[in-house]
Motif scaffolding. Sequence first.
Motif, mmCIF file in Angstrom:
data_model
loop_
_atom_site.group_PDB
_atom_site.id
_atom_site.type_symbol
_atom_site.label_atom_id
_atom_site.label_comp_id
_atom_site.label_asym_id
_atom_site.label_seq_id
_atom_site.Cartn_x
_atom_site.Cartn_y
_atom_site.Cartn_z
ATOM 1 N N ASP A 205 -0.495 5.921 3.378
ATOM 2 C CA ASP A 205 -0.008 5.711 2.693
ATOM 3 C C ASP A 205 1.176 6.952 1.871
ATOM 4 O O ASP A 205 2.336 6.455 1.357
ATOM 5 N N ALA A 206 0.815 8.276 2.301
ATOM 6 C CA ALA A 206 2.199 9.111 1.779
ATOM 7 C C ALA A 206 3.130 8.755 2.695
ATOM 8 O O ALA A 206 3.949 9.240 2.192
ATOM 9 N N HIS A 207 3.150 8.684 4.030
ATOM 10 C CA HIS A 207 4.255 8.012 5.059
ATOM 11 C C HIS A 207 4.783 6.379 3.810
ATOM 12 O O HIS A 207 6.339 6.723 3.969
ATOM 13 N N ARG A 208 4.478 6.077 3.933
ATOM 14 C CA ARG A 208 5.207 4.841 3.120
ATOM 15 C C ARG A 208 5.094 5.143 2.246
ATOM 16 O O ARG A 208 6.928 5.421 1.625
ATOM 17 N N ARG A 209 4.918 6.495 1.181
ATOM 18 C CA ARG A 209 5.282 6.953 0.064
ATOM 19 C C ARG A 209 6.395 8.109 0.140
ATOM 20 O O ARG A 209 7.852 8.031 -0.908
ATOM 21 N N ALA A 210 6.393 8.502 1.074
ATOM 22 C CA ALA A 210 7.863 9.730 1.033
ATOM 23 C C ALA A 210 8.882 8.486 1.388
ATOM 24 O O ALA A 210 10.108 9.695 1.501
ATOM 25 N N HIS A 211 9.574 7.303 1.919
ATOM 26 C CA HIS A 211 10.570 6.921 1.722
ATOM 27 C C HIS A 211 11.428 7.327 0.667
ATOM 28 O O HIS A 211 12.474 6.588 0.270
ATOM 29 N N TYR A 212 10.737 7.129 -1.007
ATOM 30 C CA TYR A 212 10.736 7.125 -2.179
ATOM 31 C C TYR A 212 10.717 8.495 -2.376
ATOM 32 O O TYR A 212 11.316 9.007 -3.673
ATOM 33 N N GLU A 213 9.851 9.032 -2.315
ATOM 34 C CA GLU A 213 9.163 9.574 -3.439
ATOM 35 C C GLU A 213 8.801 11.331 -2.673
ATOM 36 O O GLU A 213 8.075 11.320 -1.318
#
Length: 515
Positions: A205-213
């Motif tokens: 989930d951190a990898h998913r969010r790292a695209h915009y967060e």
Amino acid sequence: MAETFADLIAAEDVLLFVNAAVTATGQREFRSEAHAQRLSLDFLHEYVCVNYRALYAATLALDINDHNAARIVETLLRTAGEAGAEEKRAEGRLIARRLAVLPPQRVYRLFRALRAARVNNRRTRAILRDWLAARPDLGHDAVKYRRGLKTAARHAHLPLGAGGAGRAGAAGAAGEKNGAGEAGEVGDFLFAPGRRTKYRHPLLDAHRRAHYEQGALYELPFTVAEGFAARHAVGREDLAERLAPRMTRLERLRTQRSTGVGTDLSVMPLTRLALYALSLPVDERVRRRAELTGALRTAARRTAGPYRGTWGRVAAVLDDSYSSSGSGEKRRRPLGTALACHFLLESLAAPGAYTAWWTSGTVDALLVRPWGPTPLGTRILDALEHAPERLVIVSDGWDNAPPGLAGEVLRVWRSRLDREGRTTVVHLNPVYDTDGFDVRRLAPSVPTAGIRDAEDLPALVEIAQFAEGRTGMAELREYLDRRVGLFVDDDPFCYFPGEPVAVQDREPGTVREGR
């Protein structure tokens, strides 16, 4: 008589291969190009596998480097049809144990090579599946080694995270146990990243969010977060400072000078620490002399273990000539090995009974640098004057000041002055000689072994006795059988490929240093 001669030839062939497997990595050396290294290694691997398959597999239990260990595993799996059932069982144990101690990035690279070679037999799939099942956190691997895990899963048709039944679901069971998600989160992350709006596994989930967060960067492994840093305008120094608790020791060491993130040098591997010290400017080495020397001696004592102080009077001849600078791909590797050996031999010798002779004549080991010729003969004479119990020579063997003097000194010493063998002489060579398919030797009467990491020095001194040409195959087989037994039974990760295996508890992201 013919059989005895054949045994000697076979022993020499296997030892020649072991020396190559310890030192050669297929990269450019000071005196040879990368393509020549690869051609030489290609021949040796094929020759030894065809003629001495059981011994070829047994070398996985020795202190060979990771490049050749992976190459042996690949060759054994590619030629599985040439092995009998009992041979396959023995090879499976060795392969499983070796894969368990290889760095994961090296194993994933091996799986890609097997896919490129179209090796996908039942045995290979079982080994691949069970290695993945033993991984402590497939979610971590999916983030940090995404391409490798994706290739492995696709090649072996593994239902990642999907559960499955029986042995076919080993990888899925691993995903369940380490929290990768009940509905196949790892599989979706790799093959259908847009399917989920949220992952239960924190790294996924951190990898998913790292695209915009931006905040998600600091939940990722350092090497993965670096890829997102530019997108969020985060400097490398700030990133390293925030991620310092999550960085591996080697990541902290590599970034220490550019980011200021410190690391405890005393826990670093000895050879890696020696190479780090040599990478520093001379003035910084002088300024940090107490810290660096203390860390090197601590690492040496840890490496020596129970052998500390048991070697009696020890003299070392260490090569810091210009050729020890190595190459662009192996920068200062020979010199780093010699420096690490210096501190290890100091720890192995009896207190106050160690002397070191650098070819340049320097007396300050911490300030050595690669320069000048290689007057090995003169330095060996200096060392023998002190009548040591052990003389260890760490050099690439290119004695050139004057040429051949070292070999003549050693010949006369052994044949005229020390016929009783009061002084044990061993030559350890950190450089592979492509022309000779071996490491370069100083004299036929002196046992020579290849070395890459100083940590392997005690074991290499033991195996060097077989390189004198007077030991047959029976003794070598006995030695290899003993090493195989210790190697296979040493770790709970050892298992038979294709049989059920329990996932072991190991800190996510913890890997052994690559060699």
